[in-house]
Design an enzyme around this catalytic site. Structure first.
Site, short mmCIF file in Angstrom:
data_model
loop_
_atom_site.label_atom_id
_atom_site.label_comp_id
_atom_site.label_asym_id
_atom_site.label_seq_id
_atom_site.Cartn_x
_atom_site.Cartn_y
_atom_site.Cartn_z
N ILE A 38 -1.96 -4.79 -11.31
CA ILE A 38 -3.03 -4.47 -12.26
C ILE A 38 -2.43 -3.99 -13.59
O ILE A 38 -2.83 -4.44 -14.67
CB ILE A 38 -4.00 -3.42 -11.66
N LEU A 63 9.87 0.38 -10.47
CA LEU A 63 10.09 -0.95 -9.86
C LEU A 63 10.19 -0.87 -8.33
O LEU A 63 10.80 -1.74 -7.71
CB LEU A 63 11.33 -1.63 -10.46
N GLY A 113 6.77 -2.95 -8.19
CA GLY A 113 6.48 -3.84 -9.32
C GLY A 113 7.64 -4.77 -9.64
O GLY A 113 8.68 -4.75 -8.97
N ASN A 136 3.37 10.72 -3.41
CA ASN A 136 3.39 9.74 -4.51
C ASN A 136 2.14 9.84 -5.38
O ASN A 136 2.21 9.68 -6.59
CB ASN A 136 3.46 8.31 -3.98
N TYR A 190 -5.25 7.43 1.96
CA TYR A 190 -5.26 6.81 0.63
C TYR A 190 -6.50 7.29 -0.16
O TYR A 190 -6.37 7.80 -1.28
CB TYR A 190 -5.26 5.28 0.77
N ARG A 192 -16.60 -6.85 1.46
CA ARG A 192 -16.03 -6.17 0.29
C ARG A 192 -16.58 -6.80 -0.99
O ARG A 192 -17.03 -7.94 -1.01
CB ARG A 192 -14.49 -6.31 0.27
N GLY A 212 -8.94 2.66 9.65
CA GLY A 212 -9.20 3.14 8.29
C GLY A 212 -10.05 2.19 7.47
O GLY A 212 -10.35 2.49 6.31
N1 UDP Z 1 -8.19 -8.30 5.97
C1 UDP Z 1 -8.06 -9.23 6.98
N2 UDP Z 1 -6.89 -9.93 7.06
C2 UDP Z 1 -5.86 -9.75 6.19
C3 UDP Z 1 -6.01 -8.80 5.15
C4 UDP Z 1 -7.19 -8.08 5.07
O1 UDP Z 1 -8.96 -9.42 7.80
O2 UDP Z 1 -4.83 -10.43 6.31
C5 UDP Z 1 -9.46 -7.57 5.83
C6 UDP Z 1 -9.31 -6.07 5.85
O3 UDP Z 1 -9.38 -5.58 7.17
C7 UDP Z 1 -10.51 -5.64 4.98
C8 UDP Z 1 -10.66 -6.78 3.99
O4 UDP Z 1 -9.98 -7.90 4.56
O5 UDP Z 1 -11.67 -5.60 5.77
C9 UDP Z 1 -10.04 -6.47 2.64
O6 UDP Z 1 -8.75 -5.98 2.87
P1 UDP Z 1 -7.67 -5.80 1.73
O7 UDP Z 1 -6.41 -5.32 2.38
O8 UDP Z 1 -7.58 -7.04 0.91
O9 UDP Z 1 -8.28 -4.68 0.78
P2 UDP Z 1 -8.83 -3.19 1.10
O10 UDP Z 1 -10.32 -3.34 1.29
O11 UDP Z 1 -8.12 -2.69 2.32
O12 UDP Z 1 -8.49 -2.41 -0.11
#
Ligand code: UDP
Length: 328
Positions: A11, A32, A35, A91, A140, A220, A284
């Site tokens: 980002i 880094l 990044g 962090n 997080y 999401r 989580g």
């Molecule tokens: N997810 C998944 N397979 C993957 C990566 C993510 O099913 O290989 C799911 C994850 O459990 C969540 C959604 O996709 O429900 C988005 O996950 P991501 O890690 O992209 O972002 P987050 O919502 O954790 O910030």
């Protein structure tokens, strides 16, 4: 000049480029650890170092005419935070305290902070407004919530002006396809699916298939990294024009997509078929996170330009042009 911490990250590198295109001068501070130097626009001043290094921060604030800080650098993986919470408190929380302390000491009063919808926890149903109660369900989210609390207190005590942007799920890449998402290991859904469709992995893992959502997979709200970047620039202009700002804005597209819908869309755009395996839930993960972005639309006049198809298409272009990411 704007100081961008984490400007070599996904980002931060997009925002750095947009700031420079808008005529701002930018200094990037990045250790880094995740990044890529190649992601940093050559027009920016690059400072190699850690935001927890108070001596370095002091030197940076003394040497460069920094008028605002955009603070991207942080650890930001839900699953990792459950396994290694102290990394998140050190962090994210501890190092941000050092950064804002130095800002106060050097009378730098403008901050844009990268927060997250993970601060809301596991809400049920309706789209989330900024007033929704914060009840994070992973370290997080808790680390970001703690920082928001600290910023609120600092704005009262020391006149810190800040905007905290609660990101929903960021995806896509710069339309030039010159910069994009490159994490190791990659954990995010869209890049994981696209890399699978490029033949790099044998299957796509779907974490959980029996959530209380329409198709049983997590929902999401996906936002394009350039729309997100634009919001940062609007926030910066707002901070420059307004006195005593302590604002929090959601940043999402107000539309939820399930994991299976994302996979389908990636298949359509790449014209390839994914092999999908449903696995256990990831600890989580809340089932449903969708933003209301009414506040940022009204206050900053922000309006997203990219829809899901464009998010995935720009990400696909980036992955196709850079199958191994940035040169390592
Ligand atoms: N997810 C998944 N397979 C993957 C990566 C993510 O099913 O290989 C799911 C994850 O459990 C969540 C959604 O996709 O429900 C988005 O996950 P991501 O890690 O992209 O972002 P987050 O919502 O954790 O910030």
């Amino acid at each position: 000049m704007i100081l961008v911490t984490g400007g070599a990250g996904y980002i931060g590198s997009h925002v750095t480029r947009d700031l420079l295109d808008k005529g701002y001068k930018v200094a990037v501070l990045d250790n880094l650890s995740t990044g890529h130097l190649e992601a940093v626009d050559k027009r920016a001043i690059f400072i190699f170092g850690d935001i927890g290094d108070e001596q370095l921060l002091g030197q940076v604030f003394k040497r460069f005419p920094i008028c605002a800080v955009m603070h991207f650098s942080s650890s930001c993986l839900v699953g990792e935070s459950v396994r290694n919470p102290m990394r998140y408190y050190q962090n994210n929380v501890e190092k941000t305290i050092r950064l804002v302390n130095k800002m106060v000491e050097h009378k730098i009063t403008r901050l844009i902070f990268s927060s997250t919808c993970a601060t809301y926890g596991s809400p049920t149903g309706a789209v989330l407004t900024e007033e929704h109660v914060l009840n994070p369900i992973n370290p997080y989210g808790r680390s970001k919530m703690m920082i928001e609390t600290i910023l609120m207190d600092l704005s009262e005590s020391n006149g810190l002006n800040y905007v905290s942007l609660r990101y929903f799920n960021v995806g896509g890449a710069h339309p030039s396809a010159e910069i994009g998402e490159d994490h190791f290991p990659e954990t995010h859904l869209i890049p994981n699916v696209l890399q699978h469709l490029q033949g790099k992995t044998n299957e796509v893992s779907v974490f959980g298939g029996d959530y209380h959502t329409p198709d049983g997979t997590c929902v999401r709200d996906y936002i394009h990294v350039c729309d997100l970047s634009h919001a940062h620039i609007l926030a910066l202009e707002y901070l420059a024009q307004t006195k005593l700002v302590a604002e929090i804005f959601n940043l999402g597209n107000e539309r939820g997509y399930s994991v299976l819908e994302i996979i389908k869309s990636c298949e359509t755009i790449s014209n390839k078929k994914a092999r999908v395996k449903v696995l256990a839930k990831r600890i989580g993960d809340p089932p449903l996170l969708v933003a209301s972005s009414e506040k940022i639309r009204n206050v900053l006049g922000w309006k997203p330009k990219y829809n899901l198809e464009q998010i995935i298409r720009t990400a696909w272009n980036w992955h196709e042009k850079h199958p191994n990411g940035f040169p390592k």
